[in-house]
Design an enzyme around this catalytic site. Structure first.
Site, PDB file in Angstrom:
ATOM      1  N   SER A  14       0.827  -1.210   0.000  1.00 44.54           N
ATOM      2  CA  SER A  14       0.000   0.000   0.000  1.00 44.54           C
ATOM      3  C   SER A  14       0.863   1.262   0.000  1.00 44.54           C
ATOM      4  CB  SER A  14      -0.973   0.001   1.177  1.00 44.54           C
ATOM      5  OG  SER A  14      -0.314   0.156   2.406  1.00 44.54           O
ATOM      6  N   ASN A  15       2.003   1.224   0.654  1.00 43.12           N
ATOM      7  CA  ASN A  15       2.909   2.390   0.590  1.00 43.12           C
ATOM      8  C   ASN A  15       3.499   2.540  -0.809  1.00 43.12           C
ATOM      9  OD1 ASN A  15       3.404   3.953   3.200  1.00 43.12           O
ATOM     10  ND2 ASN A  15       3.373   1.828   3.920  1.00 43.12           N
ATOM     11  N   ASN A 108      13.535   4.588   3.876  1.00 47.67           N
ATOM     12  CA  ASN A 108      12.678   3.550   4.443  1.00 47.67           C
ATOM     13  C   ASN A 108      11.553   4.204   5.221  1.00 47.67           C
ATOM     14  OD1 ASN A 108      11.869   0.904   5.352  1.00 47.67           O
ATOM     15  ND2 ASN A 108      12.804   1.354   7.331  1.00 47.67           N
ATOM     16  N   HIS A 110       9.068   3.510   8.468  1.00 45.99           N
ATOM     17  CA  HIS A 110       9.003   2.648   9.644  1.00 45.99           C
ATOM     18  C   HIS A 110       7.804   3.082  10.486  1.00 45.99           C
ATOM     19  CE1 HIS A 110      10.449  -0.065  12.703  1.00 45.99           C
ATOM     20  NE2 HIS A 110      10.231   0.884  13.597  1.00 45.99           N
ATOM     21  N   SER A 137       7.753   7.135  10.607  1.00 45.46           N
ATOM     22  CA  SER A 137       8.935   7.930  10.263  1.00 45.46           C
ATOM     23  C   SER A 137       9.457   7.475   8.914  1.00 45.46           C
ATOM     24  CB  SER A 137      10.051   7.713  11.303  1.00 45.46           C
ATOM     25  OG  SER A 137       9.588   7.913  12.626  1.00 45.46           O
TER      26      SER A 137
HETATM   27  C1  GAR Z   1       3.924  -0.593   6.714  1.00 42.85           C
HETATM   28  O1  GAR Z   1       3.215  -0.313   7.884  1.00 42.85           O
HETATM   29  C2  GAR Z   1       5.387  -0.221   6.887  1.00 42.85           C
HETATM   30  O2  GAR Z   1       5.598   0.912   7.672  1.00 42.85           O
HETATM   31  C3  GAR Z   1       5.907  -1.451   7.593  1.00 42.85           C
HETATM   32  O3  GAR Z   1       5.268  -2.529   6.949  1.00 42.85           O
HETATM   33  C4  GAR Z   1       3.993  -2.098   6.458  1.00 42.85           C
HETATM   34  C5  GAR Z   1       3.921  -2.443   5.001  1.00 42.85           C
HETATM   35  O4  GAR Z   1       2.657  -2.207   4.473  1.00 42.85           O
HETATM   36  N1  GAR Z   1       7.322  -1.527   7.498  1.00 42.85           N
HETATM   37  C6  GAR Z   1       8.099  -2.056   8.442  1.00 42.85           C
HETATM   38  O5  GAR Z   1       7.666  -2.540   9.470  1.00 42.85           O
HETATM   39  C7  GAR Z   1       9.576  -2.024   8.119  1.00 42.85           C
HETATM   40  N2  GAR Z   1      10.323  -2.506   9.225  1.00 42.85           N
HETATM   41  P1  GAR Z   1       2.442  -2.052   2.900  1.00 42.85           P
HETATM   42  O6  GAR Z   1       3.057  -3.286   2.236  1.00 42.85           O
HETATM   43  O7  GAR Z   1       0.962  -2.035   2.743  1.00 42.85           O
HETATM   44  O8  GAR Z   1       3.098  -0.790   2.455  1.00 42.85           O
END
Ligand code: GAR
Length: 198
Positions: A14-15, A108, A110, A137
């Protein structure tokens, strides 16, 4: 000339979608690759549907040999010639050698207000600590996990009755605002932090 952005994912992406959708019009960057360590990552199909080149290198056959896994990632990245690498839910720890190769141009996101809660289970840890607020962050990736210079943060309140899941959902919404805002600035050479309150 547009800056080229490779986005690394492990899951739903999603990011990645928020970043990819933001890179249009007068944005200084464009996506050049979405790369995953999981060939089944749902984000790969979403990226392909947007017309972004995709690739996957399954980390599992490397059985914990991080350097060998990264050596298999590199040809994909070299072919895509990214100026910027955006880790977006990429759940593999990278070696110092790999990080050094992209020093100062790997970001990144986080899901905590760093320096609080590097690593995993950030939302459960924020709740266990009784924090009144949580957030996310975006930082420059350095060899130490989740420790590089912070380029932006978004804060959300912790609400009564929150579970790790409800808090994660509130934070994720802000991730989708924060990461594109930071990337736009970063791609334009502006490193002033983006500070958002949700
Ligand atoms: C997000 O919440 C991101 O911040 C986290 O994983 C999720 C991915 O969601 N990342 C971490 O924990 C990195 N250590 P997404 O695949 O829907 O973007």
């Amino acid at each position: 000339m547009s800056r080229r952005v490779a986005i690394l994912i492990s899951g739903g992406g999603s990011n990645m979608l928020a970043l990819a959708r933001s890179m249009t019009g007068d944005h200084p960057a464009r996506p050049c690759l979405v790369l995953s360590n999981d060939p089944e990552a749902a984000g790969l199909a979403k990226a392909a549907a947007l017309g972004i080149p995709t690739a996957a290198v399954d980390h599992r056959p490397f059985k914990g040999d991080r350097a060998a896994f990264e050596a298999a990632l590199l040809p994909h990245l070299e072919a895509a010639r990214p100026d910027i690498i955006a880790l977006a839910g990429f759940m593999r720890v990278l070696t110092p050698d790999f990080v050094a190769r992209f020093e100062g141009r790997m970001l990144n996101i986080h899901p905590s207000l760093l320096p609080k809660y590097p690593g995993l289970d950030t939302h459960a840890r924020a709740l266990a600590a009784g924090d009144a607020e949580a957030g996310c962050s975006v930082h420059v990736v350095t060899p130490d996990l989740d420790s590089g210079p912070v380029l932006g943060q978004a804060r959300v309140p912790v609400l009564p009755g929150d579970t790790p899941e409800s808090l994660a959902a509130r934070v994720l919404k802000q991730e989708h605002v924060l990461y594109p805002a930071v990337l736009r600035r970063f791609a334009a050479g502006d490193r002033r932090p983006v500070l958002l309150a949700g």
